[in-house]
Design a protein around this motif. Structure first.
Motif, PDB file in Angstrom:
ATOM      1  N   PHE A 208     -28.235 105.467 118.315  1.00 19.86           N
ATOM      2  CA  PHE A 208     -28.648 104.616 117.199  1.00 19.86           C
ATOM      3  C   PHE A 208     -28.475 105.396 115.919  1.00 19.86           C
ATOM      4  O   PHE A 208     -28.153 106.591 115.936  1.00 19.86           O
ATOM      5  N   ARG A 209     -28.724 104.732 114.799  1.00 21.40           N
ATOM      6  CA  ARG A 209     -28.585 105.354 113.484  1.00 21.40           C
ATOM      7  C   ARG A 209     -29.825 105.044 112.650  1.00 21.40           C
ATOM      8  O   ARG A 209     -30.512 104.052 112.901  1.00 21.40           O
ATOM      9  N   THR A 210     -30.087 105.886 111.666  1.00 12.71           N
ATOM     10  CA  THR A 210     -31.146 105.554 110.722  1.00 12.71           C
ATOM     11  C   THR A 210     -30.749 104.281 109.973  1.00 12.71           C
ATOM     12  O   THR A 210     -29.584 104.090 109.632  1.00 12.71           O
ATOM     13  N   GLY A 211     -31.708 103.448 109.745  1.00 15.22           N
ATOM     14  CA  GLY A 211     -31.434 102.156 109.120  1.00 15.22           C
ATOM     15  C   GLY A 211     -31.347 101.021 110.118  1.00 15.22           C
ATOM     16  O   GLY A 211     -31.397  99.850 109.724  1.00 15.22           O
ATOM     17  N   ASP A 212     -31.198 101.345 111.431  1.00 14.55           N
ATOM     18  CA  ASP A 212     -31.153 100.289 112.442  1.00 14.55           C
ATOM     19  C   ASP A 212     -32.476  99.520 112.458  1.00 14.55           C
ATOM     20  O   ASP A 212     -33.550 100.083 112.242  1.00 14.55           O
ATOM     21  N   ALA A 213     -32.383  98.232 112.754  1.00 17.88           N
ATOM     22  CA  ALA A 213     -33.572  97.378 112.776  1.00 17.88           C
ATOM     23  C   ALA A 213     -34.319  97.537 114.096  1.00 17.88           C
ATOM     24  O   ALA A 213     -33.707  97.672 115.163  1.00 17.88           O
ATOM     25  N   ILE A 214     -35.644  97.527 114.019  1.00 22.01           N
ATOM     26  CA  ILE A 214     -36.512  97.504 115.187  1.00 22.01           C
ATOM     27  C   ILE A 214     -37.112  96.105 115.284  1.00 22.01           C
ATOM     28  O   ILE A 214     -37.694  95.606 114.317  1.00 22.01           O
ATOM     29  N   VAL A 215     -36.947  95.472 116.455  1.00 21.95           N
ATOM     30  CA  VAL A 215     -37.442  94.110 116.653  1.00 21.95           C
ATOM     31  C   VAL A 215     -38.272  94.063 117.933  1.00 21.95           C
ATOM     32  O   VAL A 215     -38.229  94.985 118.757  1.00 21.95           O
ATOM     33  N   THR A 216     -39.046  92.978 118.091  1.00 22.47           N
ATOM     34  CA  THR A 216     -39.832  92.821 119.309  1.00 22.47           C
ATOM     35  C   THR A 216     -38.892  92.616 120.498  1.00 22.47           C
ATOM     36  O   THR A 216     -37.841  91.986 120.378  1.00 22.47           O
ATOM     37  N   SER A 217     -39.300  93.139 121.649  1.00 26.17           N
ATOM     38  CA  SER A 217     -38.450  93.090 122.830  1.00 26.17           C
ATOM     39  C   SER A 217     -38.582  91.791 123.613  1.00 26.17           C
ATOM     40  O   SER A 217     -37.670  91.407 124.336  1.00 26.17           O
ATOM     41  N   TYR A 219     -40.811  91.558 125.943  1.00 29.04           N
ATOM     42  CA  TYR A 219     -41.320  91.982 127.245  1.00 29.04           C
ATOM     43  C   TYR A 219     -42.834  92.200 127.249  1.00 29.04           C
ATOM     44  O   TYR A 219     -43.380  92.645 128.249  1.00 29.04           O
ATOM     45  N   SER A 220     -43.500  91.934 126.134  1.00 26.54           N
ATOM     46  CA  SER A 220     -44.922  92.236 126.030  1.00 26.54           C
ATOM     47  C   SER A 220     -45.821  91.057 126.387  1.00 26.54           C
ATOM     48  O   SER A 220     -47.018  91.178 126.351  1.00 26.54           O
ATOM     49  N   SER A 221     -45.232  89.898 126.704  1.00 21.74           N
ATOM     50  CA  SER A 221     -45.983  88.671 127.012  1.00 21.74           C
ATOM     51  C   SER A 221     -46.782  88.176 125.813  1.00 21.74           C
ATOM     52  O   SER A 221     -47.705  87.391 125.971  1.00 21.74           O
ATOM     53  N   VAL A 222     -46.447  88.674 124.627  1.00 25.99           N
ATOM     54  CA  VAL A 222     -47.159  88.257 123.422  1.00 25.99           C
ATOM     55  C   VAL A 222     -46.181  87.717 122.387  1.00 25.99           C
ATOM     56  O   VAL A 222     -46.336  86.602 121.895  1.00 25.99           O
ATOM     57  N   PHE A 223     -45.160  88.495 122.059  1.00 19.51           N
ATOM     58  CA  PHE A 223     -44.196  88.091 121.038  1.00 19.51           C
ATOM     59  C   PHE A 223     -42.887  87.644 121.676  1.00 19.51           C
ATOM     60  O   PHE A 223     -42.447  88.233 122.664  1.00 19.51           O
ATOM     61  N   PRO A 224     -42.268  86.622 121.092  1.00 19.51           N
ATOM     62  CA  PRO A 224     -40.904  86.301 121.516  1.00 19.51           C
ATOM     63  C   PRO A 224     -39.961  87.414 121.075  1.00 19.51           C
ATOM     64  O   PRO A 224     -40.295  88.186 120.171  1.00 19.51           O
ATOM     65  N   PRO A 225     -38.809  87.544 121.674  1.00 19.43           N
ATOM     66  CA  PRO A 225     -37.888  88.619 121.292  1.00 19.43           C
ATOM     67  C   PRO A 225     -37.270  88.391 119.922  1.00 19.43           C
ATOM     68  O   PRO A 225     -37.068  87.255 119.495  1.00 19.43           O
ATOM     69  N   GLY A 226     -37.003  89.489 119.235  1.00 22.35           N
ATOM     70  CA  GLY A 226     -36.206  89.422 118.012  1.00 22.35           C
ATOM     71  C   GLY A 226     -36.956  89.335 116.712  1.00 22.35           C
ATOM     72  O   GLY A 226     -36.331  89.269 115.659  1.00 22.35           O
ATOM     73  N   ILE A 227     -38.292  89.352 116.711  1.00 24.02           N
ATOM     74  CA  ILE A 227     -39.031  89.320 115.452  1.00 24.02           C
ATOM     75  C   ILE A 227     -38.980  90.711 114.820  1.00 24.02           C
ATOM     76  O   ILE A 227     -39.268  91.717 115.473  1.00 24.02           O
ATOM     77  N   LEU A 228     -38.621  90.768 113.571  1.00 27.83           N
ATOM     78  CA  LEU A 228     -38.428  92.044 112.893  1.00 27.83           C
ATOM     79  C   LEU A 228     -39.732  92.835 112.806  1.00 27.83           C
ATOM     80  O   LEU A 228     -40.787  92.289 112.500  1.00 27.83           O
ATOM     81  N   VAL A 229     -39.626  94.137 113.070  1.00 28.91           N
ATOM     82  CA  VAL A 229     -40.760  95.048 112.948  1.00 28.91           C
ATOM     83  C   VAL A 229     -40.548  96.011 111.784  1.00 28.91           C
ATOM     84  O   VAL A 229     -41.452  96.252 110.984  1.00 28.91           O
ATOM     85  N   GLY A 230     -39.353  96.569 111.682  1.00 33.36           N
ATOM     86  CA  GLY A 230     -39.061  97.512 110.600  1.00 33.36           C
ATOM     87  C   GLY A 230     -37.684  98.123 110.785  1.00 33.36           C
ATOM     88  O   GLY A 230     -36.848  97.599 111.537  1.00 33.36           O
ATOM     89  N   HIS A 231     -37.439  99.247 110.105  1.00 33.32           N
ATOM     90  CA  HIS A 231     -36.149  99.928 110.172  1.00 33.32           C
ATOM     91  C   HIS A 231     -36.362 101.424 110.386  1.00 33.32           C
ATOM     92  O   HIS A 231     -37.324 102.003 109.856  1.00 33.32           O
TER      93      HIS A 231
END
Length: 287
Positions: A208-217, A219-231
């Motif tokens: 990976f690289r700095t600046g890549d987006a972190i999103v929900t996976s 797999y937590s049974s709470v959030f749907p996948p792909g919601i932005l968390v940060g960079h």
């Protein structure tokens, strides 16, 4: 009554003067064309200005509802953009897209808009209070997000209010992935700056690289996948040297948080209930 009569007797000259002035102005503007036109023009200017102020005040107070709608719409559009991006990558047969097929539109989710009524960012274990509760369909362990990204998880629920454990709480633990890379980790906050957090347990072989987006996976049974968390901003080795620790800049500005959406998804709740039932069953067998 006696006080009223004493007041009229004391100020009778002024009262008569005001009545005569009003009567004079009525005669002046009613029976003189020029003065009448001046009065009509002036009255229109004043009434127009009053209506303008009234419209501006009404528009200002309607911003509350507009903000709620925009927050919900932003969250939906964010998911839609990611889903369309996934479809595009799938069509081009990009091998990096293998793990990204889980991203879905939020059209399958019921979003419950809510207002933040209490919030803190300067404690080690912060909490957020919202103005929606069980009467509005909010339940414990539902995910909470805003137009900019993840907010937290519902912790306690009353009829009309709910307590949220936000990302800015040391007890928060949210499953995340590096967008487009397929590598997973867990989001933690250790205190300090309200705009920074860490993703732990990222494999050493991850690319990976700095600046890549972190999103929900998803797999937590709470959030749907792909919601932005940060960079990603910085990369460290874990304490045991077996994995990476990513320092990320959170996409949600918790200091300015006003409008959020609680994500209600019945299949996700069913999955969570099934997991709890399995855990309870294992405990009973052990006993």
């Amino acid at each position: 009554m006696r006080n009223l009569l004493e007041f009229l007797a004391k100020f009778n000259h002024w009262i008569i003067f005001v009545l005569l002035e009003v009567f004079s102005f009525v005669l002046l503007f009613q029976y003189n064309n020029y003065q009448g036109s001046v009065w009509f023009s002036s009255a229109n200017v004043v009434s127009g200005k009053v209506l303008e102020w009234s419209s501006e005040i009404e528009a200002f107070f309607s911003l509350v509802k507009v903000n709620e709608q925009l927050s919900q719409r932003n969250l939906y559009l964010e998911q839609q953009v990611r889903s369309l991006s996934e479809q595009l990558v799938a069509e081009t047969q990009d091998s990096n897209a293998v793990h990204r097929g889980q991203l879905q539109l939020l059209s399958g989710y019921r979003l419950i808009p809510a207002k933040v009524v209490d919030n803190s960012v300067n404690r080690r274990d912060n909490f957020i209070t919202i103005d929606k509760g069980s009467a509005d369909g909010v339940r414990k362990d539902m995910g909470v997000a805003c137009g900019n990204g993840v907010v937290g998880i519902v912790y306690l629920v009353s009829a009309h209010y709910s307590i949220i454990i936000p990302v800015l709480n040391t007890q928060s633990n949210i499953s995340c992935q590096i967008q487009g890379r397929g590598y997973f980790g867990y989001l933690h906050w250790t205190g300090g700056y309200a705009h920074m957090a860490y993703v732990d347990d990222v494999p050493r072989h991850a690319r990976f690289r700095t600046g890549d987006a972190i999103v929900t996976s998803g797999y937590s049974s709470v959030f749907p996948p792909g919601i932005l968390v940060g960079h990603v901003r910085y990369v460290f080795n874990s304490a045991d040297g077996m994995s990476y620790r990513l320092k990320i800049q959170l996409s949600t500005d918790f200091g300015k948080l006003r409008d959020v959406c609680v994500i209600d998804n019945a299949p996700m709740q069913e999955r969570l209930d099934l997991m709890r039932a399995a855990q309870d069953s294992i405990k009973i067998k052990e006993n």
